[in-house]
Enzyme design. Structure first.
Site, PDB file in Angstrom:
ATOM      1  N   ASP A   1     -11.225 -19.276  -2.232  1.00 39.29           N
ATOM      2  CA  ASP A   1     -10.462 -20.408  -2.735  1.00 39.29           C
ATOM      3  C   ASP A   1      -9.112 -19.390  -3.101  1.00 39.29           C
ATOM      4  O   ASP A   1      -7.932 -20.379  -3.067  1.00 39.29           O
ATOM      5  CB  ASP A   1     -10.669 -20.860  -4.143  1.00 39.29           C
ATOM      6  CG  ASP A   1     -10.891 -20.036  -4.997  1.00 39.29           C
ATOM      7  OD1 ASP A   1     -10.243 -19.401  -4.950  1.00 39.29           O
ATOM      8  OD2 ASP A   1     -11.185 -21.125  -6.331  1.00 39.29           O
ATOM      9  N   SER A   2      -8.998 -18.369  -2.520  1.00 36.78           N
ATOM     10  CA  SER A   2      -7.416 -17.865  -1.888  1.00 36.78           C
ATOM     11  C   SER A   2      -7.266 -18.416  -0.559  1.00 36.78           C
ATOM     12  O   SER A   2      -5.736 -18.054  -0.707  1.00 36.78           O
ATOM     13  CB  SER A   2      -7.898 -16.036  -1.749  1.00 36.78           C
ATOM     14  OG  SER A   2      -9.039 -15.813  -0.588  1.00 36.78           O
TER      15      SER A   2
ATOM     16  N   ASP B   1     -16.445 -20.216  -1.728  1.00 36.42           N
ATOM     17  CA  ASP B   1     -16.320 -20.671  -3.437  1.00 36.42           C
ATOM     18  C   ASP B   1     -16.197 -21.962  -3.768  1.00 36.42           C
ATOM     19  O   ASP B   1     -16.569 -23.258  -3.253  1.00 36.42           O
ATOM     20  CB  ASP B   1     -14.942 -20.220  -3.676  1.00 36.42           C
ATOM     21  CG  ASP B   1     -14.711 -18.563  -3.841  1.00 36.42           C
ATOM     22  OD1 ASP B   1     -15.764 -18.205  -4.660  1.00 36.42           O
ATOM     23  OD2 ASP B   1     -13.344 -18.371  -4.456  1.00 36.42           O
TER      24      ASP B   1
ATOM     25  N   LYS C   1     -20.223 -18.957  -5.302  1.00 35.92           N
ATOM     26  CA  LYS C   1     -19.502 -18.220  -5.729  1.00 35.92           C
ATOM     27  C   LYS C   1     -18.518 -18.950  -6.645  1.00 35.92           C
ATOM     28  O   LYS C   1     -18.246 -19.873  -6.813  1.00 35.92           O
ATOM     29  CB  LYS C   1     -18.531 -17.554  -5.540  1.00 35.92           C
ATOM     30  CG  LYS C   1     -17.967 -16.115  -6.403  1.00 35.92           C
ATOM     31  CD  LYS C   1     -17.254 -14.636  -5.700  1.00 35.92           C
ATOM     32  CE  LYS C   1     -16.039 -15.892  -5.156  1.00 35.92           C
ATOM     33  NZ  LYS C   1     -15.095 -15.821  -5.988  1.00 35.92           N
TER      34      LYS C   1
ATOM     35  N   GLU D   1     -16.860 -18.874 -10.756  1.00 31.95           N
ATOM     36  CA  GLU D   1     -15.961 -18.186 -11.678  1.00 31.95           C
ATOM     37  C   GLU D   1     -16.243 -18.616 -13.511  1.00 31.95           C
ATOM     38  O   GLU D   1     -16.230 -19.768 -13.893  1.00 31.95           O
ATOM     39  CB  GLU D   1     -14.509 -18.136 -11.486  1.00 31.95           C
ATOM     40  CG  GLU D   1     -13.936 -18.489  -9.748  1.00 31.95           C
ATOM     41  CD  GLU D   1     -12.527 -17.815  -9.529  1.00 31.95           C
ATOM     42  OE1 GLU D   1     -11.641 -18.344 -10.708  1.00 31.95           O
ATOM     43  OE2 GLU D   1     -12.446 -18.159  -8.843  1.00 31.95           O
TER      44      GLU D   1
ATOM     45  N   GLU E   1     -13.805  -8.687 -10.532  1.00 27.07           N
ATOM     46  CA  GLU E   1     -11.817  -8.015 -10.543  1.00 27.07           C
ATOM     47  C   GLU E   1     -11.006  -7.226 -11.065  1.00 27.07           C
ATOM     48  O   GLU E   1     -10.342  -8.100 -12.675  1.00 27.07           O
ATOM     49  CB  GLU E   1     -11.177 -10.299 -10.428  1.00 27.07           C
ATOM     50  CG  GLU E   1     -10.209  -9.881  -9.469  1.00 27.07           C
ATOM     51  CD  GLU E   1      -9.618 -11.287  -8.015  1.00 27.07           C
ATOM     52  OE1 GLU E   1     -11.014 -11.659  -8.227  1.00 27.07           O
ATOM     53  OE2 GLU E   1      -8.313 -11.246  -7.914  1.00 27.07           O
TER      54      GLU E   1
HETATM   55  O1  KIV Z   1     -10.800 -16.763  -3.060  1.00 26.04           O
HETATM   56  C1  KIV Z   1     -10.941 -15.154  -2.802  1.00 26.04           C
HETATM   57  O2  KIV Z   1     -10.261 -14.565  -2.259  1.00 26.04           O
HETATM   58  C2  KIV Z   1     -12.124 -14.374  -3.741  1.00 26.04           C
HETATM   59  C3  KIV Z   1     -11.868 -13.000  -3.636  1.00 26.04           C
HETATM   60  C4  KIV Z   1     -10.019 -12.277  -4.419  1.00 26.04           C
HETATM   61  C5  KIV Z   1     -12.703 -11.856  -4.468  1.00 26.04           C
HETATM   62  O3  KIV Z   1     -12.434 -15.457  -4.409  1.00 26.04           O
END
Ligand code: KIV
Length: 264
Positions: free
Chosen positions: A45-46, A84, A112, A114, A181
């Site tokens: 989600d970056s 994500d 993934k 969080e 992280e």
């Molecule tokens: O969204 C992302 O790119 C991430 C990385 C920073 C691990 O979660």
């Protein structure tokens, strides 16, 4: 060659081979990373920050991740593709199941999410239903407003113990990979040794089982600045394929991350 699987990653941990991961959002870069022998691509989600220009990951939607997962899955044939679950898309278990299904059907092999102890039953439910899960602890960008900024986590003893306990609980709940992280090197080492599953670090030092970087940071093209924990691999190589090969080589040799990329 069979596609990289979670059992392959587990074997790499046991054999002390470093795992190299990077974010990818489109078919062209996914092909380059795939051909370079990267093990895991994260449709992170970056993308909200590096593709869409937002100042956080919060505006990213499940449709955004679905679209980019599809782009990556169309071209990456050897890697494990992780996607994500974006902000508030797994606030309860029913939402988590529905949104994980969308990403798995778009081509992800793992999702993934969080957070710590509050996710235990969600993780159990996802894994039971056939969805491999990666945890994400330490600096969790979706909680930036609770954390009060993008700050190193786990510097105080109590916070460090909580992170270790969360990591153990998430492993017990069924995660098969953990992203850690922006935590001090000593804590990352402690967590990596305490878990049997692979721990992938970003800003967590060289003692983790592998590394992940946002691709725009690894190529020095992030708008804004290059985080302390990252490195512009294009500087030494001048070529994208060369930069990816150098990143993988330096992760495998333990040369990256170096002292200047770490938190203490
Ligand atoms: O969204 C992302 O790119 C991430 C990385 C920073 C691990 O979660």
């Amino acid at each position: 060659m069979p596609r990289i699987s979670v059992s392959h990653l587990m074997k790499m941990k046991v054999e002390h081979q470093k795992i190299t991961c990077i974010t990818a959002y489109d078919a062209s870069f996914a092909t380059i990373f795939d051909q370079a022998g990267i093990q895991v691509l994260l449709v992170g989600d970056s993308l909200g920050m590096v593709l869409q220009g937002h100042d956080s990951t919060l505006p990213v939607t499940i449709d955004d991740i679905k679209y980019h997962t599809g782009c990556v899955a169309n071209s990456a044939k050897n890697v494990l593709i992780m996607a994500d679950l974006p902000f508030m898309s797994y606030a309860n278990t029913d939402q988590a199941y529905a949104n994980a299904a969308i990403l798995m059907q778009a081509g992800a092999h793992m999702v993934k999410l969080e957070g710590g102890d509050w996710l235990a039953s969600t993780i159990q439910g996802l894994v039971t239903r056939g969805v491999p899960v990666c945890g994400h602890l330490g600096l969790t960008p979706q909680s930036v407003n609770v954390l009060g900024g993008y700050k190193v986590q786990g510097r105080q003893e109590e916070q460090a113990d909580k992170l270790l306990n969360d990591a153990l609980l998430l492993e017990k709940s069924g995660i098969q990979l953990l992203v850690l992280e922006c935590v001090p090197v000593v804590l990352a080492k402690r967590i990596t040794h305490a878990l049997t599953i692979p721990v992938i670090g970003i800003g967590a030092g060289a003692e983790t089982d592998g590394q992940i970087l946002v691709m725009h940071d690894a190529f020095g093209i992030s708008a804004g600045f290059c985080p302390k924990f990252s490195k512009n691999f294009l500087l030494e190589t001048g070529d994208i394929r060369g930069a990816v090969a150098l990143y993988k080589k330096q992760v495998e040799s333990g040369e990256f991350p170096a002292t200047e990329h770490c938190f203490y």
